[in-house]
Design a protein around this motif. Sequence first.
Motif, PDB file in Angstrom:
ATOM      1  N   GLY A  20       0.933  -1.234  -0.107  1.00 56.30           N
ATOM      2  CA  GLY A  20      -0.068  -0.159   0.076  1.00 56.30           C
ATOM      3  C   GLY A  20       0.710   1.226   0.075  1.00 56.30           C
ATOM      4  N   VAL A  21       1.904   1.214   0.815  1.00 55.63           N
ATOM      5  CA  VAL A  21       2.814   2.359   1.013  1.00 55.63           C
ATOM      6  C   VAL A  21       3.624   2.605  -0.592  1.00 55.63           C
ATOM      7  CG1 VAL A  21       4.925   3.172   1.834  1.00 55.63           C
ATOM      8  CG2 VAL A  21       3.195   2.298   3.296  1.00 55.63           C
ATOM      9  N   ARG A  22       3.820   1.710  -1.165  1.00 61.42           N
ATOM     10  CA  ARG A  22       4.517   1.376  -2.490  1.00 61.42           C
ATOM     11  C   ARG A  22       3.465   2.217  -3.376  1.00 61.42           C
ATOM     12  NH1 ARG A  22       7.750  -3.850  -2.220  1.00 61.42           N
ATOM     13  NH2 ARG A  22       9.599  -2.783  -1.437  1.00 61.42           N
ATOM     14  N   ARG A  23       2.199   1.851  -3.350  1.00 64.72           N
ATOM     15  CA  ARG A  23       1.249   2.821  -4.453  1.00 64.72           C
ATOM     16  C   ARG A  23       1.156   4.231  -3.910  1.00 64.72           C
ATOM     17  NH1 ARG A  23      -4.238   0.190  -4.755  1.00 64.72           N
ATOM     18  NH2 ARG A  23      -4.417   1.631  -6.089  1.00 64.72           N
ATOM     19  N   LEU A  24       1.194   4.419  -2.745  1.00 68.46           N
ATOM     20  CA  LEU A  24       1.122   5.839  -2.294  1.00 68.46           C
ATOM     21  C   LEU A  24       2.101   6.920  -2.653  1.00 68.46           C
ATOM     22  CD1 LEU A  24      -0.212   5.387   1.203  1.00 68.46           C
ATOM     23  CD2 LEU A  24      -1.655   6.267  -0.672  1.00 68.46           C
ATOM     24  N   LEU A  25       3.407   6.110  -2.577  1.00 67.32           N
ATOM     25  CA  LEU A  25       4.778   7.183  -2.926  1.00 67.32           C
ATOM     26  C   LEU A  25       4.435   8.024  -3.950  1.00 67.32           C
ATOM     27  CD1 LEU A  25       7.358   4.859  -1.494  1.00 67.32           C
ATOM     28  CD2 LEU A  25       6.558   6.655  -0.341  1.00 67.32           C
ATOM     29  N   PRO A  26       4.140   7.627  -5.230  1.00 64.69           N
ATOM     30  CA  PRO A  26       4.460   8.285  -6.342  1.00 64.69           C
ATOM     31  C   PRO A  26       3.277   9.655  -6.426  1.00 64.69           C
ATOM     32  CG  PRO A  26       4.036   6.087  -7.076  1.00 64.69           C
ATOM     33  CD  PRO A  26       4.072   6.019  -5.614  1.00 64.69           C
ATOM     34  N   ALA A  27       2.282   9.327  -5.824  1.00 59.53           N
ATOM     35  CA  ALA A  27       1.205  10.592  -5.527  1.00 59.53           C
ATOM     36  C   ALA A  27       1.772  11.590  -4.670  1.00 59.53           C
ATOM     37  CB  ALA A  27      -0.061  10.058  -5.007  1.00 59.53           C
ATOM     38  N   PHE A  28       2.899  11.336  -3.593  1.00 57.98           N
ATOM     39  CA  PHE A  28       3.503  12.294  -2.710  1.00 57.98           C
ATOM     40  C   PHE A  28       4.705  12.564  -3.108  1.00 57.98           C
ATOM     41  CE2 PHE A  28      -0.249  10.389  -0.735  1.00 57.98           C
ATOM     42  CZ  PHE A  28      -0.958  11.581  -0.406  1.00 57.98           C
ATOM     43  N   ALA A  29       5.326  12.191  -4.186  1.00 54.76           N
ATOM     44  CA  ALA A  29       6.817  12.830  -4.687  1.00 54.76           C
ATOM     45  C   ALA A  29       7.159  14.135  -4.115  1.00 54.76           C
ATOM     46  CB  ALA A  29       6.862  12.545  -6.077  1.00 54.76           C
ATOM     47  N   GLY A  30       8.189  14.130  -3.357  1.00 53.19           N
ATOM     48  CA  GLY A  30       8.788  15.243  -2.719  1.00 53.19           C
ATOM     49  C   GLY A  30       8.108  15.718  -1.518  1.00 53.19           C
ATOM     50  N   ARG A  31       7.033  15.070  -1.084  1.00 51.21           N
ATOM     51  CA  ARG A  31       6.404  15.463   0.233  1.00 51.21           C
ATOM     52  C   ARG A  31       6.527  14.451   1.243  1.00 51.21           C
ATOM     53  NH1 ARG A  31       0.734  16.984  -1.585  1.00 51.21           N
ATOM     54  NH2 ARG A  31       1.067  15.083  -3.117  1.00 51.21           N
ATOM     55  N   VAL A  32       7.137  13.455   1.090  1.00 54.28           N
ATOM     56  CA  VAL A  32       7.331  12.308   2.069  1.00 54.28           C
ATOM     57  C   VAL A  32       8.242  12.447   3.206  1.00 54.28           C
ATOM     58  CG1 VAL A  32       7.743   9.889   2.187  1.00 54.28           C
ATOM     59  CG2 VAL A  32       6.887  10.713   0.268  1.00 54.28           C
ATOM     60  N   VAL A  33       7.937  12.154   4.507  1.00 55.83           N
ATOM     61  CA  VAL A  33       8.365  12.333   5.513  1.00 55.83           C
ATOM     62  C   VAL A  33       8.604  10.766   6.398  1.00 55.83           C
ATOM     63  CG1 VAL A  33       9.219  13.233   7.751  1.00 55.83           C
ATOM     64  CG2 VAL A  33       8.111  14.572   5.830  1.00 55.83           C
ATOM     65  N   LEU A  34       9.803  10.287   6.372  1.00 53.29           N
ATOM     66  CA  LEU A  34      10.032   8.855   6.992  1.00 53.29           C
ATOM     67  C   LEU A  34       9.953   9.293   8.379  1.00 53.29           C
ATOM     68  CD1 LEU A  34      12.242   7.146   4.953  1.00 53.29           C
ATOM     69  CD2 LEU A  34       9.869   7.100   4.645  1.00 53.29           C
ATOM     70  N   THR A  35       9.404   8.218   9.362  1.00 54.93           N
ATOM     71  CA  THR A  35       9.767   8.300  10.852  1.00 54.93           C
ATOM     72  C   THR A  35      10.289   6.855  11.298  1.00 54.93           C
ATOM     73  OG1 THR A  35       7.485   7.563  11.382  1.00 54.93           O
ATOM     74  CG2 THR A  35       7.870   9.790  11.237  1.00 54.93           C
ATOM     75  N   ARG A  36      10.965   6.872  12.329  1.00 57.38           N
ATOM     76  CA  ARG A  36      11.765   5.934  12.751  1.00 57.38           C
ATOM     77  C   ARG A  36      11.492   5.721  14.365  1.00 57.38           C
ATOM     78  NH1 ARG A  36      17.521   3.841  13.202  1.00 57.38           N
ATOM     79  NH2 ARG A  36      17.949   6.008  13.675  1.00 57.38           N
TER      80      ARG A  36
END
Length: 201
Positions: free
Chosen positions: A23-39
């Motif tokens: 699901g995340v992989r499907r979302l990523l292209p829609a938010f290119a340049g606007r993604v923040v990862l958390t850890r």
Amino acid sequence: MQRVFAEPPSPWASPGFPGALAGVRRLLPAFAGRVVLTRYVAPAEPRGAWADYFAAWPFALVPPDDPWYDLVDGMVDGMVDGMVDGMVDGMVDGTGDGMDDGMVDGPGRAPVVTRTTFGKWGPELAAATGGATTLVVAGVSTDCCVLSTVLAAADAGRRVRVVADACAGASAADHERALDVMRLYAPLVEVTTVADVVGPR
């Protein structure tokens, strides 16, 4: 989206992790340049209730650079732990170490917010999401880091969309229970799907 939630023999491995990652992989292209990862990482010296917590889960009391706390392969190249509409915690998935010393900021890369708390909402994530009024959140575990982050962000006045099929819990039942709790916070929190966010395949 960390190895500690992805891979047996970790006691925290989620059986739904592969589906959430898809699901995340499907979302990523829609938010290119606007993604923040958390850890999430363990505190160096657990105090208070955290001492009891890590007495129950000693395997996880390891340094921040332990492989358990690594993001799964591909995450730093655009994979997410959470998401924002305009800046995703791209997914927001983890006491406040703040921006990760290893934050990646090259082309196609996303900043990484690392914390020693399950909830990742705080000044670092607020800054990393650039004041976006809506956050689109996905990650693991729905019943821990996702829930803790979403409720705090909603309390701070952010509209939060939780992408149910890009999240996974400790079990399928725990995942659904956490989603039900977050639905109680409507209209601050909306539980949605990948198809609703990016459209059908």
